[in-house]
Design an enzyme around this catalytic site. Structure first.
Site, PDB file in Angstrom:
ATOM      1  N   TYR A  73       0.936  -1.255   0.163  1.00  0.00           N
ATOM      2  CA  TYR A  73       0.111  -0.114   0.079  1.00  0.00           C
ATOM      3  C   TYR A  73       0.846   1.189   0.239  1.00  0.00           C
ATOM      4  O   TYR A  73       0.735   2.165  -0.917  1.00  0.00           O
ATOM      5  CB  TYR A  73      -0.828   0.086   1.436  1.00  0.00           C
ATOM      6  CG  TYR A  73      -1.931   0.942   1.339  1.00  0.00           C
ATOM      7  CD1 TYR A  73      -2.964   1.182   0.336  1.00  0.00           C
ATOM      8  CD2 TYR A  73      -1.599   2.323   1.880  1.00  0.00           C
ATOM      9  CE1 TYR A  73      -3.868   2.117   0.281  1.00  0.00           C
ATOM     10  CE2 TYR A  73      -2.502   3.255   2.496  1.00  0.00           C
ATOM     11  CZ  TYR A  73      -3.586   3.214   1.520  1.00  0.00           C
ATOM     12  OH  TYR A  73      -4.565   4.254   1.521  1.00  0.00           O
TER      13      TYR A  73
ATOM     14  N   LYS B   5       1.266   4.184  -3.222  1.00  0.00           N
ATOM     15  CA  LYS B   5       0.986   5.379  -3.109  1.00  0.00           C
ATOM     16  C   LYS B   5       2.105   6.255  -3.209  1.00  0.00           C
ATOM     17  O   LYS B   5       1.950   7.464  -3.701  1.00  0.00           O
ATOM     18  CB  LYS B   5       0.216   5.550  -1.418  1.00  0.00           C
ATOM     19  CG  LYS B   5      -1.206   4.672  -1.441  1.00  0.00           C
ATOM     20  CD  LYS B   5      -2.103   5.183  -2.145  1.00  0.00           C
ATOM     21  CE  LYS B   5      -3.722   4.577  -2.067  1.00  0.00           C
ATOM     22  NZ  LYS B   5      -4.603   5.184  -3.122  1.00  0.00           N
TER      23      LYS B   5
HETATM   24  N1  LIG Z   1     -10.174   5.900   4.109  1.00  0.00           N
HETATM   25  C1  LIG Z   1      -9.049   6.562   4.676  1.00  0.00           C
HETATM   26  O1  LIG Z   1      -8.726   6.429   5.778  1.00  0.00           O
HETATM   27  C2  LIG Z   1      -8.032   6.711   3.392  1.00  0.00           C
HETATM   28  C3  LIG Z   1      -6.820   7.291   3.657  1.00  0.00           C
HETATM   29  C4  LIG Z   1      -5.688   7.444   2.856  1.00  0.00           C
HETATM   30  C5  LIG Z   1      -6.257   7.046   1.405  1.00  0.00           C
HETATM   31  N2  LIG Z   1      -7.164   6.551   0.968  1.00  0.00           N
HETATM   32  C6  LIG Z   1      -7.623   6.312  -0.330  1.00  0.00           C
HETATM   33  O2  LIG Z   1      -8.597   6.917  -0.986  1.00  0.00           O
HETATM   34  C7  LIG Z   1      -9.309   6.241  -1.596  1.00  0.00           C
HETATM   35  C8  LIG Z   1     -10.689   5.777  -1.385  1.00  0.00           C
HETATM   36  O3  LIG Z   1     -10.868   5.186  -0.188  1.00  0.00           O
HETATM   37  P1  LIG Z   1     -11.985   4.788   0.730  1.00  0.00           P
HETATM   38  O4  LIG Z   1     -11.577   4.705   2.067  1.00  0.00           O
HETATM   39  O5  LIG Z   1     -13.177   5.569   0.185  1.00  0.00           O
HETATM   40  O6  LIG Z   1     -12.156   2.961   0.192  1.00  0.00           O
HETATM   41  P2  LIG Z   1     -13.309   2.404  -0.444  1.00  0.00           P
HETATM   42  O7  LIG Z   1     -12.893   0.995  -0.290  1.00  0.00           O
HETATM   43  O8  LIG Z   1     -14.496   2.719  -0.196  1.00  0.00           O
HETATM   44  O9  LIG Z   1     -13.036   2.939  -2.066  1.00  0.00           O
HETATM   45  C9  LIG Z   1     -12.116   2.366  -3.077  1.00  0.00           C
HETATM   46  C10 LIG Z   1     -13.030   1.975  -4.188  1.00  0.00           C
HETATM   47  O10 LIG Z   1     -12.116   1.531  -5.175  1.00  0.00           O
HETATM   48  C11 LIG Z   1     -12.700   0.477  -6.049  1.00  0.00           C
HETATM   49  N3  LIG Z   1     -11.920  -0.300  -6.945  1.00  0.00           N
HETATM   50  C12 LIG Z   1     -10.894  -1.261  -6.314  1.00  0.00           C
HETATM   51  N4  LIG Z   1     -10.018  -1.712  -7.365  1.00  0.00           N
HETATM   52  C13 LIG Z   1     -10.600  -1.135  -8.546  1.00  0.00           C
HETATM   53  C14 LIG Z   1     -10.434  -1.295  -9.603  1.00  0.00           C
HETATM   54  N5  LIG Z   1      -9.405  -2.191 -10.164  1.00  0.00           N
HETATM   55  N6  LIG Z   1     -10.793  -0.676 -10.619  1.00  0.00           N
HETATM   56  C15 LIG Z   1     -12.153   0.140 -10.415  1.00  0.00           C
HETATM   57  N7  LIG Z   1     -12.378   0.389  -9.080  1.00  0.00           N
HETATM   58  C16 LIG Z   1     -11.793  -0.150  -8.257  1.00  0.00           C
HETATM   59  C17 LIG Z   1     -13.523  -0.532  -4.698  1.00  0.00           C
HETATM   60  O11 LIG Z   1     -14.545  -1.195  -5.517  1.00  0.00           O
HETATM   61  C18 LIG Z   1     -13.907   0.828  -4.006  1.00  0.00           C
HETATM   62  O12 LIG Z   1     -15.225   1.104  -4.231  1.00  0.00           O
HETATM   63  C19 LIG Z   1      -8.223   4.846  -2.046  1.00  0.00           C
HETATM   64  O13 LIG Z   1      -7.722   5.220  -3.140  1.00  0.00           O
HETATM   65  C20 LIG Z   1      -7.591   4.920  -0.623  1.00  0.00           C
HETATM   66  O14 LIG Z   1      -6.352   4.277  -0.735  1.00  0.00           O
HETATM   67  C21 LIG Z   1      -8.292   6.283   2.177  1.00  0.00           C
END
Ligand SMILES: NC(=O)c1ccc[n+]([C@@H]2O[C@H](COP(=O)([O-])OP(=O)(O)OC[C@H]3O[C@@H](n4cnc5c(N)ncnc54)[C@H](O)[C@@H]3O)[C@@H](O)[C@H]2O)c1
Length: 279
Positions: free
Chosen positions: A176, A180
């Protein structure tokens, strides 16, 4: 000055309380046409996300489109795997065919947090590869297909949702964190390659953001204990503003980067973490 109405595309919008859906809602409220995307309509559940974490009548990106339209916006949805080249091209082509172009790309989709999670000595190399394929290759393919459409239009915004993990590492999460860092490097490189064509590229680095995914990850860590928002706030004492972030906090930063006001902000990493990491 009112913003011009643009055509935006946001990946990873299948979950009702995810960051992607919040970004789509915000860009729509700002008056833009929004294409919402996910690999499956309702998104991929992380291994520790309970099946009942989503309302039964939630149909993922289709429900999100209905919601945006009901609020007066213009939107459409498309499903596809961003790590597959033909899917990435088809997704971008959908925006062009259906809405006439593409101005704003938000690369928000991300691999499940638990994929490739574990001790360095134990992590499965295949899982490492899949995380890199979704987060780095997928972001690259979407950016590449978008650049081909944006270049002739001489205006564009590409916003990659990375993570503070890409700057400071993440315990037990080599894949991860490395992926990133790659997402940040893609934004920096596109800032150089596409800046002369009127296209900016930036990364947003969220810290601890409340989503079903993070709450259930905390519950797993606590041996399956019920984690509500109050408990989560208590477990985050090192956030200077005194609370974890919301998807809307991330969406507000994306809205700024997508706007005309951010024309001179290019190749940057905007950290949205309440002040935990100060760079
Ligand atoms: N939630 C947090 O605390 C946090 C912190 C830092 C970064 N992020 C980043 O923010 C973004 C959204 O995270 P979130 O927490 O809303 O999680 P989430 O799981 O709700 O969102 C990720 C989405 O990406 C989709 N996905 C996965 N593989 C895919 C593919 N190959 N093609 C198309 N879609 C795909 C999933 O189905 C999911 O709906 C991510 O990139 C995550 O790494 C989240």
């Amino acid at each position: 000055m009112a913003e011009q109405r643009r055509i935006a595309l946001v990946t990873g919008c299948g979950k009702p309380d995810g960051i992607g859906a919040a970004i789509a809602r915000r860009l729509s409220a700002d008056g833009h046409v929004v294409v919402v995307v996910d690999i499956e309509a309702t998104g991929v559940r992380d291994s520790h996300e309970p099946a009942d974490s989503v309302a039964q009548d939630w149909r993922g990106v289709e429900s999100l489109v209905a919601e945006l339209e009901a609020a007066g916006g213009a939107a459409s949805s498309v499903t596809g795997d961003i790590s597959v080249e033909s899917d990435a091209e088809r997704i971008i082509a959908h925006a062009v065919d259906r809405h006439g172009g593409l101005d704003i790309l938000v690369n928000n989709a991300g691999a499940p947090f638990s994929l490739g999670h574990g001790d360095i000595a134990e992590v499965d190399a295949g899982e490492f590869d899949r995380v890199m394929a979704i987060n780095v290759r997928g972001t690259f393919l979407m950016g590449q297909a978008a650049a081909r459409v944006m270049r002739p239009r001489k205006w564009g915004r590409i916003i990659n949702i990375a993570s503070v993990a890409g700057r400071q590492g993440s315990r037990l999460n080599s894949a991860y964190a490395a992926s990133k860092a790659g997402v940040i490097a893609l934004a920096q490189t596109w800032a150089l390659d596409l800046g002369p064509d009127g296209i900016t590229a930036n990364a947003v680095l969220p810290g601890f953001i409340f989503t079903t995914r993070t709450l259930s990850a905390m519950s797993k860590k606590a041996g399956g204990a019920d984690i509500d928002r109050t408990a989560a706030v208590k477990s985050a004492p090192n956030i200077p503003v005194g609370r974890p972030g919301s998807p809307e906090d991330v969406a507000a930063t994306v809205a700024f980067l997508a706007s005309d006001h951010a024309a001179f902000t290019n190749g940057q990493s905007l950290i949205v973490d309440g002040g935990s990491l100060r760079l």
